[in-house]
Design a protein around this motif. Structure first.
Motif, PDB file in Angstrom:
ATOM      1  N   ASP A  33       0.873  -1.176   0.000  1.00  0.00           N
ATOM      2  CA  ASP A  33       0.000   0.000   0.000  1.00  0.00           C
ATOM      3  C   ASP A  33       0.915   1.232   0.000  1.00  0.00           C
ATOM      4  N   THR A  34       1.115   1.830  -1.176  1.00  0.00           N
ATOM      5  CA  THR A  34       2.076   2.940  -1.234  1.00  0.00           C
ATOM      6  C   THR A  34       1.530   4.208  -0.572  1.00  0.00           C
ATOM      7  N   GLY A  35       0.188   4.323  -0.506  1.00  0.00           N
ATOM      8  CA  GLY A  35      -0.394   5.463   0.223  1.00  0.00           C
ATOM      9  C   GLY A  35       0.071   5.457   1.671  1.00  0.00           C
ATOM     10  N   TYR A  38       3.413   7.198   1.968  1.00  0.00           N
ATOM     11  CA  TYR A  38       3.329   8.674   1.994  1.00  0.00           C
ATOM     12  C   TYR A  38       2.742   9.144   3.321  1.00  0.00           C
ATOM     13  N   ARG A  39       1.820   8.368   3.861  1.00  0.00           N
ATOM     14  CA  ARG A  39       1.239   8.721   5.156  1.00  0.00           C
ATOM     15  C   ARG A  39       2.286   8.637   6.280  1.00  0.00           C
ATOM     16  N   CYS A  40       3.171   7.647   6.200  1.00  0.00           N
ATOM     17  CA  CYS A  40       4.217   7.510   7.228  1.00  0.00           C
ATOM     18  C   CYS A  40       5.162   8.716   7.202  1.00  0.00           C
ATOM     19  N   VAL A 105      -1.454  14.859   4.108  1.00  0.00           N
ATOM     20  CA  VAL A 105      -0.611  13.985   3.297  1.00  0.00           C
ATOM     21  C   VAL A 105      -0.437  14.463   1.850  1.00  0.00           C
ATOM     22  N   SER A 106      -1.455  15.082   1.252  1.00  0.00           N
ATOM     23  CA  SER A 106      -1.344  15.421  -0.181  1.00  0.00           C
ATOM     24  C   SER A 106      -0.170  16.351  -0.486  1.00  0.00           C
ATOM     25  N   PRO A 107       0.011  17.468   0.279  1.00  0.00           N
ATOM     26  CA  PRO A 107       1.170  18.313  -0.039  1.00  0.00           C
ATOM     27  C   PRO A 107       2.510  17.608   0.174  1.00  0.00           C
ATOM     28  N   VAL A 114      10.345  13.608  -1.960  1.00  0.00           N
ATOM     29  CA  VAL A 114       9.658  12.551  -1.195  1.00  0.00           C
ATOM     30  C   VAL A 114       9.288  11.415  -2.153  1.00  0.00           C
ATOM     31  N   ARG A 115       8.807  11.777  -3.340  1.00  0.00           N
ATOM     32  CA  ARG A 115       8.413  10.752  -4.320  1.00  0.00           C
ATOM     33  C   ARG A 115       9.626   9.947  -4.779  1.00  0.00           C
ATOM     34  N   THR A 116      10.733  10.634  -5.043  1.00  0.00           N
ATOM     35  CA  THR A 116      11.937   9.919  -5.488  1.00  0.00           C
ATOM     36  C   THR A 116      12.365   8.905  -4.424  1.00  0.00           C
ATOM     37  N   GLY A 135      -1.727   2.594  -5.482  1.00  0.00           N
ATOM     38  CA  GLY A 135      -1.344   3.984  -5.221  1.00  0.00           C
ATOM     39  C   GLY A 135      -1.945   4.913  -6.252  1.00  0.00           C
ATOM     40  N   ARG A 136      -1.151   5.896  -6.699  1.00  0.00           N
ATOM     41  CA  ARG A 136      -1.636   6.877  -7.668  1.00  0.00           C
ATOM     42  C   ARG A 136      -0.824   6.859  -8.962  1.00  0.00           C
ATOM     43  N   ASP A 137       0.429   6.405  -8.864  1.00  0.00           N
ATOM     44  CA  ASP A 137       1.351   6.503 -10.010  1.00  0.00           C
ATOM     45  C   ASP A 137       2.029   5.164 -10.272  1.00  0.00           C
ATOM     46  N   ILE A 138       1.393   4.090  -9.861  1.00  0.00           N
ATOM     47  CA  ILE A 138       2.070   2.785  -9.956  1.00  0.00           C
ATOM     48  C   ILE A 138       2.193   2.367 -11.427  1.00  0.00           C
ATOM     49  N   GLU A 186     -10.780  17.565  -1.835  1.00  0.00           N
ATOM     50  CA  GLU A 186      -9.510  18.303  -1.834  1.00  0.00           C
ATOM     51  C   GLU A 186      -8.369  17.409  -2.320  1.00  0.00           C
ATOM     52  N   ARG A 187      -8.378  16.173  -1.813  1.00  0.00           N
ATOM     53  CA  ARG A 187      -7.294  15.266  -2.194  1.00  0.00           C
ATOM     54  C   ARG A 187      -7.371  14.903  -3.678  1.00  0.00           C
ATOM     55  N   ASP A 188      -8.578  14.742  -4.186  1.00  0.00           N
ATOM     56  CA  ASP A 188      -8.731  14.482  -5.634  1.00  0.00           C
ATOM     57  C   ASP A 188      -8.098  15.618  -6.423  1.00  0.00           C
ATOM     58  N   ILE A 190      -5.833  17.905  -5.515  1.00  0.00           N
ATOM     59  CA  ILE A 190      -4.363  17.988  -5.408  1.00  0.00           C
ATOM     60  C   ILE A 190      -3.720  16.820  -6.166  1.00  0.00           C
ATOM     61  N   ASP A 191      -4.270  15.624  -5.987  1.00  0.00           N
ATOM     62  CA  ASP A 191      -3.670  14.436  -6.622  1.00  0.00           C
ATOM     63  C   ASP A 191      -3.673  14.538  -8.149  1.00  0.00           C
ATOM     64  N   THR A 192      -4.745  15.125  -8.712  1.00  0.00           N
ATOM     65  CA  THR A 192      -4.835  15.163 -10.181  1.00  0.00           C
ATOM     66  C   THR A 192      -4.174  16.403 -10.784  1.00  0.00           C
ATOM     67  N   HIS A 193      -3.925  17.433  -9.953  1.00  0.00           N
ATOM     68  CA  HIS A 193      -3.371  18.681 -10.507  1.00  0.00           C
ATOM     69  C   HIS A 193      -1.900  18.907 -10.170  1.00  0.00           C
ATOM     70  N   ARG A 194      -1.312  18.039  -9.367  1.00  0.00           N
ATOM     71  CA  ARG A 194       0.090  18.303  -9.013  1.00  0.00           C
ATOM     72  C   ARG A 194       0.979  18.108 -10.243  1.00  0.00           C
ATOM     73  N   SER A 195       2.148  18.801 -10.198  1.00  0.00           N
ATOM     74  CA  SER A 195       2.996  18.749 -11.389  1.00  0.00           C
ATOM     75  C   SER A 195       3.769  17.431 -11.464  1.00  0.00           C
TER      76      SER A 195
HETATM   77  O1   DC Z   1      -4.228   5.963  -0.933  1.00  0.00           O
HETATM   78  P1   DC Z   1      -4.141   6.932   0.248  1.00  0.00           P
HETATM   79  O2   DC Z   1      -5.374   7.755   0.426  1.00  0.00           O
HETATM   80  O3   DC Z   1      -3.743   6.252   1.510  1.00  0.00           O
HETATM   81  O4   DC Z   1      -2.953   7.933  -0.152  1.00  0.00           O
HETATM   82  C1   DC Z   1      -2.556   8.945   0.706  1.00  0.00           C
HETATM   83  C2   DC Z   1      -2.020  10.121  -0.095  1.00  0.00           C
HETATM   84  O5   DC Z   1      -0.794   9.769  -0.725  1.00  0.00           O
HETATM   85  C3   DC Z   1      -2.945  10.682  -1.154  1.00  0.00           C
HETATM   86  O6   DC Z   1      -2.999  12.103  -1.035  1.00  0.00           O
HETATM   87  C4   DC Z   1      -2.264  10.361  -2.456  1.00  0.00           C
HETATM   88  C5   DC Z   1      -0.831  10.107  -2.095  1.00  0.00           C
HETATM   89  N1   DC Z   1      -0.254   9.006  -2.861  1.00  0.00           N
HETATM   90  C6   DC Z   1       0.532   9.340  -3.938  1.00  0.00           C
HETATM   91  O7   DC Z   1       0.695  10.515  -4.253  1.00  0.00           O
HETATM   92  N2   DC Z   1       1.142   8.355  -4.644  1.00  0.00           N
HETATM   93  C7   DC Z   1       0.950   7.067  -4.324  1.00  0.00           C
HETATM   94  N3   DC Z   1       1.568   6.134  -5.048  1.00  0.00           N
HETATM   95  C8   DC Z   1       0.134   6.719  -3.235  1.00  0.00           C
HETATM   96  C9   DC Z   1      -0.474   7.723  -2.532  1.00  0.00           C
END
Ligand code: DC
Length: 241
Positions: A33-35, A38-40, A105-107, A114-116, A135-138, A186-188, A190-195
């Protein structure tokens, strides 16, 4: 049997972790669970005051990462066989699922360094395949070569209702439905509009809208897709979806 990589992306609270976990259990794969990762990092930043009132002290957080102060691992709960996220050895499952981490968590997840840091760990976990990662970018960044890619979605209202019920079941009585819905929206955004690595399906992802599906129906759908891909990989080992 030929092992594959299953990449599951989607909006927050759309049930992708539930289906990913069920698939991993059914076929004996590792689930990540990659989310939770990011939460950790977010929990660490909050605890060490590297993030306060929405402001992130980016340089300090980067130093903590570079110095190896943040270790995110998973441990299987011997009783439930569920993976538990650990931050520097401490099981932090309940802390990372609460509203404070959810609101911050989104910012943190939008920070390139952090992503790298986390993507490198995720790619290492999938080196031997036999993994289901959500996750979001798997499918777009971590494993663009994954044999099975799924993008899961549901309406914001359905997702907020699911999250709200989950929080209530955990005894989080502070949360109310409107706050949870706002947090999901809000998370949708940020998640869809981040660069960096914005949430989007890969060109070859299968799209699943599960607004009207039961968990059993979506699990069955995913298992069918999995078996089809494994069979295709056996027939043509060079085939990626
Ligand atoms: O899936 P989740 O709601 O637990 O994810 C928490 C946050 O982490 C959410 O804002 C999106 C981000 N996330 C991400 O940017 N990339 C991932 N691979 C997984 C989660």
């Amino acid at each position: 049997m030929e092992k594959i990589i299953v990449a599951i992306d989607g909006h927050s609270s759309c049930g992708k972790s539930t289906m990913a976990k069920a698939l991993a259990r059914a076929v004996g794969y590792i689930y990540v669970d990659t989310g939770a990762m990011y939460r950790c990092v977010t929990l660490y930043a909050l605890r060490h005051r590297l993030m306060e009132n929405g402001r992130i002290y980016e340089f300090a957080l980067l130093q903590h990462i570079r110095l190896g102060y943040i270790k995110v691992t998973f441990q299987l709960d011997p009783a439930t066989h569920q993976p538990l996220a650990r931050l520097n050895g401490e099981v932090v499952e309940s802390e990372i699922r609460g509203m404070e981490v959810s609101n911050n968590v989104s910012p943190i997840a939008a920070l390139p360094f952090v992503r790298t840091f986390l993507v490198a760990q995720q790619q290492a976990m999938g080196r031997d395949k036999g993994i289901v990662m959500d996750g979001r970018d798997i499918a777009t960044v971590v494993f663009p070569q994954a044999e099975l890619k799924v993008f899961v979605t549901a309406t914001p209202e359905v997702r907020a209702q699911r999250r709200y019920l989950e929080l209530q079941a955990k005894g989080d009585t502070a949360a109310n439905y409107d706050d949870v819905l706002r947090n999901v929206q809000e998370r949708d955004y940020i998640d869809t509009h981040r660069s960096v690595a914005p949430l989007r399906p890969a060109d070859d992802s299968l799209i699943l809208d599960n607004s009207n599906l039961t968990p059993e129906q979506q699990n069955a759908w995913l298992l069918t897709q999995f078996h089809q891909r494994v069979n295709q990989s056996i027939i043509n080992p060079n085939l990626h979806c």
